[in-house]
Design a protein around this motif. Structure first.
Motif, short mmCIF file in Angstrom:
data_model
loop_
_atom_site.label_atom_id
_atom_site.label_comp_id
_atom_site.label_asym_id
_atom_site.label_seq_id
_atom_site.Cartn_x
_atom_site.Cartn_y
_atom_site.Cartn_z
N TYR B 474 -0.59 -24.47 41.94
CA TYR B 474 0.22 -25.48 41.94
C TYR B 474 0.20 -26.12 40.13
O TYR B 474 -0.40 -25.32 39.41
N LEU B 475 1.05 -27.42 40.41
CA LEU B 475 0.72 -27.56 39.14
C LEU B 475 0.55 -28.35 39.40
O LEU B 475 0.91 -29.98 39.82
N ARG B 479 1.33 -32.41 41.59
CA ARG B 479 1.32 -32.30 42.39
C ARG B 479 0.41 -33.80 43.07
O ARG B 479 0.20 -34.47 43.47
N TYR B 490 6.33 -32.78 47.98
CA TYR B 490 5.41 -32.21 46.52
C TYR B 490 7.30 -31.19 46.25
O TYR B 490 7.13 -30.37 46.18
N THR B 493 6.36 -28.06 42.93
CA THR B 493 5.10 -28.12 42.09
C THR B 493 4.09 -27.15 43.02
O THR B 493 3.59 -26.47 41.84
#
Ligand SMILES: Cc1ncc(C[n+]2csc(CCOP(=O)(O)OP(=O)(O)O)c2C)c(N)n1
Ligand SMILES: [Mg+2]
Lengths: 162, 564
Positions: B474-475, B479, B490, B493
């Protein structure tokens, strides 16, 4: 409360300096009301006179930021009660045989000079404080102002102090 | 007198300025400079993207305390430096960026690869120069290094048109430096220092708030001495980490959005903040009107524009952190001996109690791999002696929270600009400047992809940096905001499965391993540190682990979302 502040800045006369100063104002969200630039008695140094509308706290911050520019030598916020301020304005106004005399009369009262006369227009030159300039502008409006150019304010402190 | 080219003069001046290494990338208008460099013993590290060069120069500067140098060609080369210059500007890091420019007679004609780089970088440099006459070159170089390094440090850019590099100048031309408008104040006003000590003397609940300015002034040991002497607890900013040892009992760690609960509470309860080399960033203060409402403020900074910018200050002291702290310490000792100090013991005990009861915590759920655990292990194994670089995101905050920084210049992290992609090239710079030290980039799986091309730079130049990717697919930081404040929507992300990082680093000639189990963590870190090459460890961490505590943006800093 925001009000007008007159800031006088001595800078090294180098290319790009004016852009850096003007950029600093716009970047920090200030609008420059007027700006006048010219060299001083020392040609390596220029003076920039700015009029900026802002709150006192923000002016302090912008003056500090200005100080950080490497080419800035000195900054003064001028106290309006202790300066001589002048602005030069050229006004081109509609005029014909019917109105010319009346316009000349107004110019006379304001000690303005007529620098160009044509069949349908006159160009009036006036120097003075902003209030004086605003005054003549108001009186000339009904005749129809064709063009108006202001130099922006310049100012100098009273007395011997530099 | 012999004549040399402008480019040769540049190299000569760089030598005189003490430059040992340049991070750069060539192009048309800098060929003359690269040609002169060919005969020089200044080391040049060829990066793969100019952004990498600027960050490497920055990492070199942060970790060594010297000025970093990067170089690029005109147009796209120069514009590629911009993120790196802005990053250095925000954290007051001394770097000198040298760019080539089109020939003076075609400037302003939209010539091939022309960009107005002095115009573009005016807001993100401490100063910049476009050289229009070869006679200016020696003095400009000298001035640039002086400006970058002194006062409040920062990036300086020098734009050199190709005809200047190719032109000729007397070999012995002596640079003159005349900086009428630049005179930083180092020594604090003695009267202000007396006032400050009086204020400290009267305070019942003081805290010291120390930032990057302490590190850059070399004031870390004086700060530590002063804190030890006065027993005043110390809070640091992110860039102040390491300037006061996290292991010292008086250290409250970092405050702010992801600061420790006890630091945030101490700020809320204190009656006097002694701020040194900090700028009261919004990530620290949270809602300004609620910040340290009952506190007086002594603010020590070399940049007068920082004082009173964000918060009201009672006693401003303009000066170099180290110099002012030494004077303050002396005066404090004198005053304490003569008239005594208010009893601050109850406060100190209270803060120490907070430190115990509100300690950082995470749920080490069996069967999961927690990022905080990995960072604790990295600390244990390196004994806190490594230089730790980070990217930007959750992994950065976990690093700031769980690694114990005990020496200045051991955390290299993008504070003000928050630049993903900074950490790895910065680590290259840090390793070049500190070849004997272990240099680790603690990275996110998103950030590391932003300057991944520099793997080649590390391998080709034998710069054995270690990368620990805390891979959550994930970013993560974005997130986390989406989870808390945007109904878990989300949007864009999820970056799971971007690339096989192990294969990627191997393709570049480095080594990599993957770790999914807690039991493998320690061995993997040890092995990575033992290999004399670029190594990446891809830790597959618990994907939706959050950073706690968290102060929602715009809230008061005692309003924290905590780990349950
Ligand atoms: C250049 C850049 N673009 C966007 C952002 C906004 N941003 C901040 S943190 C973050 C996520 C970083 O993801 P990752 O590197 O995987 O770190 P994690 O939070 O998952 O640990 C983003 C997109 C940024 N800081 N920098
Ligand atoms: Mg991630």
């Amino acid at each position: 409360m925001s009000s007008n502040h007159i800031i006088s800045v001595l800078v090294e006369n180098k290319s790009g300096v004016l852009a850096k100063i003007a950029g600093l104002f716009s970047r920090r969200g200030f609008n420059i009301e007027s700006l006048a630039v010219g060299t001083t008695d020392d040609e390596k140094i220029s003076r920039i006179t700015l009029v900026v509308k802002a709150e006192t706290h923000s002016i302090e911050q912008i003056v500090k930021q200005l100080h950080k520019l490497i080419n800035v030598l000195k900054i003064q916020e001028l106290d309006p009660s202790n300066i001589v301020e002048r602005e030069l304005v050229l006004i081109k106004v509609n005029s014909d045989n019917n109105t010319r005399a009346e316009i000349l009369e107004i110019a006379n009262i304001f000690r303005a000079s007529i620098v160009d006369v044509a069949k349908k227009s006159l160009v009036i030159e006036i120097t003075g404080t902003s209030r004086k300039v605003d005054g003549i502008e108001e009186l000339l409006k009904p005749f129809g102002i064709l063009e108006l150019v202001r130099t922006g304010k310049i100012a100098i402190t009273r007395g011997a102090k530099k | 007198m012999g004549k040399i080219t402008g480019a040769q003069m540049l190299i000569k001046c760089l030598k005189e300025a003490g430059v040992e290494v340049i991070f750069g990338f060539p192009g048309g208008v800098v060929i003359p400079i690269y040609d002169a460099l060919y005969d020089s013993d200044i080391r040049h590290i060829l990066v793969r993207h100019e952004q990498g060069a600027a960050h490497a120069a920055d990492g070199y500067a942060r970790s060594t305390g010297k000025t970093g140098v990067c170089m690029a060609t005109s147009g796209p080369g120069a514009t590629n430096l911009i993120t790196g210059i802005a990053n250095a500007y925000m954290d007051s890091i001394p770097i000198v960026a040298i760019t080539g420019q089109v020939s003076t007679h075609v400037i302003g004609t939209d010539a091939f690869q022309e960009a107005d780089i002095t115009g573009i970088t005016a807001p993100i440099t401490k100063h910049n120069y476009l050289i229009k006459d070869i006679k200016e070159l020696p003095s400009v170089i000298k001035e640039a290094f002086y400006i970058a390094f002194t006062g409040r440090p920062g990036p300086v850019l020098i734009d050199i048109p190709v005809d200047i590099s190719k032109g000729h100048i007397d070999e012995n031309f002596k640079p003159e430096i005349a900086l009428e408008g630049y005179k930083p104040t180092y020594k604090g006003n003695p009267r202000q220092i007396i006032q400050a000590v009086k204020k400290i003397q009267e305070s019942k609940r003081p805290v010291i708030f120390a930032g990057g300015g302490v590190t850059s002034s070399g004031g870390s040991s004086v700060l530590t001495e002063f804190a030890q002497l006065s027993k005043i607890p110390v809070i640091t900013s992110l860039t102040g980490k390491g300037t006061f040892p996290d292991t010292n009992s008086l250290c409250l760690g970092m405050a702010g959005m992801h600061g420790t609960k006890y630091a945030n509470l101490a700020f809320t309860e204190t009656d006097l903040i002694i701020a040194v080399g900090v700028r009261f960033d919004d990530r620290v203060t949270g809602k300004l009107s609620e910040f340290a409402k009952n506190a007086g403020v002594i603010h020590i900074d070399i940049d007068p524009a920082e004082i009173g910018k964000n918060i009201k200050v009672d006693i401003p002291i303009v000066g170099d952190a180290k110099s002012v702290l030494s004077d303050l310490k002396l005066k404090y000792e004198e005053t304490a001996a003569k008239t005594g100090i208010t009893d601050q013991k109850p406060w100190i005990e209270h803060v120490m109690e907070l430190k115990k009861t509100c300690a950082l915590k995470y749920n080490d759920t069996p069967g999961t791999l927690k990022p905080a655990y990995i960072i604790e292990k990295i600390y244990e194994i390196t004994k806190g002696d490594a230089i730790i670089c980070t990217e930007v995101g959750q992994h950065q905050m976990w690093t700031a929270q769980y690694y114990k920084f005990t020496k200045p210049r051991t955390l290299v992290s993008s504070g003000g600009l928050g630049t993903m992609g900074f950490g790895f090239p910065a680590a290259i710079g840090a390793k070049v400047g500190n070849p004997e030290k272990t240099v680790i980039d603690i990275a996110g799986d998103g950030s590391i992809q932003m300057n991944v091309q520099e793997f080649a730079t590390a391998v080709a130049n034998k710069i054995p940096v270690k990368i620990m990717v805390l891979n959550n697919g994930y970013l993560g930081m974005v997130r986390q905001w989406q989870e808390f404040f945007w109904n878990k929507r989300y949007s864009h992300t999820n970056i799971e499965g971007s690339v096989d990082f192990v294969k990627l680093v191997e393709a570049y000639g480095g080594q990599g391993f993957r770790v999914k189990e807690k039991s493998e963590v320690e061995a993997a870190i040890k092995e990575a540190l033992a290999i004399d090459n670029l190594v990446l460890v891809d830790f597959w961490i618990d994907r939706e682990e959050n950073v706690y505590p968290m102060v929602p943006a715009g809230s008061a800093i005692d309003q924290m979302i905590e780990c349950d």
